[in-house]
Design an enzyme around this catalytic site. Structure first.
Site, PDB file in Angstrom:
ATOM      1  N   TRP A 126       1.290  -1.101  -0.283  1.00 29.16           N
ATOM      2  CA  TRP A 126      -0.138   0.307  -0.133  1.00 29.16           C
ATOM      3  C   TRP A 126       0.616   1.647  -0.205  1.00 29.16           C
ATOM      4  O   TRP A 126       2.211   1.529   0.757  1.00 29.16           O
ATOM      5  CB  TRP A 126      -1.410  -0.046   1.126  1.00 29.16           C
ATOM      6  CG  TRP A 126      -1.995   0.988   1.852  1.00 29.16           C
ATOM      7  CD1 TRP A 126      -0.946   2.090   2.723  1.00 29.16           C
ATOM      8  CD2 TRP A 126      -3.098   2.141   0.738  1.00 29.16           C
ATOM      9  NE1 TRP A 126      -1.679   2.962   2.280  1.00 29.16           N
ATOM     10  CE2 TRP A 126      -2.786   2.865   1.683  1.00 29.16           C
ATOM     11  CE3 TRP A 126      -3.598   1.131   0.062  1.00 29.16           C
ATOM     12  CZ2 TRP A 126      -4.520   3.293   1.310  1.00 29.16           C
ATOM     13  CZ3 TRP A 126      -4.823   2.216  -0.196  1.00 29.16           C
ATOM     14  CH2 TRP A 126      -5.123   3.717   0.917  1.00 29.16           C
TER      15      TRP A 126
ATOM     16  N   ASP B 212       4.573  -4.712   3.702  1.00 31.43           N
ATOM     17  CA  ASP B 212       3.374  -6.078   4.616  1.00 31.43           C
ATOM     18  C   ASP B 212       4.990  -7.041   4.784  1.00 31.43           C
ATOM     19  O   ASP B 212       5.225  -7.442   3.752  1.00 31.43           O
ATOM     20  CB  ASP B 212       1.932  -6.933   5.025  1.00 31.43           C
ATOM     21  CG  ASP B 212       1.415  -5.586   5.022  1.00 31.43           C
ATOM     22  OD1 ASP B 212       0.952  -4.398   5.457  1.00 31.43           O
ATOM     23  OD2 ASP B 212      -0.385  -5.882   4.639  1.00 31.43           O
TER      24      ASP B 212
END
Lengths: 183, 152
Positions: free
Chosen positions: A108, A127
């Site tokens: 993201w 992540d």
């Protein structure tokens, strides 16, 4: 009667103007105006106006309270759009995954304001995956929402676990790597 | 190509004005910034990501500009056509993607996208189509026209 009075007044004014000016001077002035018109947009005033940046958006709640000292806290400036556990609280760092977890190839990406220099930077919230969720202190679980879109625009929503491309979709924690200065 | 060289020079000038020492991170162009925020998460910061499922852009995507159908296809793709930005910015992003990330994969002399062209194309988004089949057909045509590229 009033009409003819009005007519006479207009006629008188027109005659006065006609006596004092010549057609040639009118043409000259008109010519100067026509030639000069395209020059006006280049005058410094116009250029200064064009150079003025568009009005800045007001600071978000996050931006007003952001700090730049402790990257293991949710109010650290780079965490303006993080949604998850800070890897720095789990044995990793601001751009490194804790041992046993792997960075996802997808991330993201958000834009955060650095309070130190007042500039905005692109931040990749990559992540770390392949391991159960990190059980860190509650103060390490953040939900920054700056520039985020609602979940019905999923590409713009950060609630999604960004482990696409990893062998495992198990989410462990999130990093916040700096990519570059926003335009 | 010339445009990108120009932007490179401009960026260098801006960096020189601000002072390189105080500028540890490159100032991105608006096209780059919007690419990163809206596309780069999946396609990758450098246009290369999870190759199995995410189309490669780096050194490859310019191949689509080889035919008119290919040029139109990459703007009419749903995530491009419906991108949350105006026509001018979308044209900048497309030019960054195709000529910047795509590099030499774009055929010589390929034209930049204009805001007007992008505006017209995004009004015809590809919906309810077999995108994979369409893509394969378009790439077969670009290969026939310009020789095989890196995309398949």
């Amino acid at each position: 009667m009033s009409d003819s009075n009005g007519d006479r007044m207009v006629e008188r004014v027109a005659r006065i103007i006609a006596r004092r000016t010549s057609r040639r001077s009118l043409l000259t002035r008109l010519g100067v105006f026509l030639v000069a018109a395209p020059v006006f947009p280049l005058l410094p005033v116009s250029r200064a106006l064009a150079a003025t940046a568009p009005p800045k958006a007001p600071l978000t709640d996050f931006e007003r309270n952001a700090q730049s000292k402790d990257p293991t806290k949710c109010d650290y400036w780079r965490h303006c759009a993080i949604d998850g556990v800070i890897c720095g609280c789990c044995g990793g760092g601001i751009h490194t995954c804790p041992p046993g977890s792997e960075p996802s190839p997808t991330a993201w990406i958000g834009t955060c304001l650095n309070p130190d220099d007042g500039r905005s930077y692109l931040i990749a919230y990559r992540d770390c995956c392949g391991k159960n969720i990190c059980t860190a202190d509650k103060s390490c679980m953040c939900d920054g929402t700056d520039r985020e879109m609602p979940v019905y625009r999923p590409q713009g929503d950060n609630d999604i676990i960004w482990c696409f491309g990893q062998s495992s979709m198990s989410y462990h924690c999130s990093t916040a790597a700096l990519i570059g200065q926003a335009a | 190509m010339i445009l990108w060289a120009g932007i490179g020079v401009l960026t260098a000038e801006v960096a020189a004005q601000i002072g390189a020492a105080a500028e540890p991170f490159a100032r991105l162009t608006p096209g780059q910034s919007h690419y990163l925020e809206s596309c780069g998460g999946c396609h990758g910061i450098q246009g290369s990501s999870w190759k199995r499922d995410i189309p490669e852009l780096r050194g490859a995507v310019g191949q689509f500009l080889c035919t008119a159908a290919g040029r139109e296809y990459i703007v009419r793709l749903p995530n491009v056509a419906f991108a949350n930005m105006d026509d001018r910015m979308l044209a900048e992003v497309m030019n960054f993607v195709v000529f910047g990330l795509g590099g030499s994969s774009a055929p010589a002399g390929a034209k930049q996208y204009s805001p007007g062209e992008v505006a017209a194309l995004r009004r015809q988004p590809l919906k309810n189509r077999q995108l994979a089949t369409m893509r394969a057909t378009i790439l077969a045509e670009t290969s026939a026209q310009c020789g095989p590229g890196r995309l398949e």
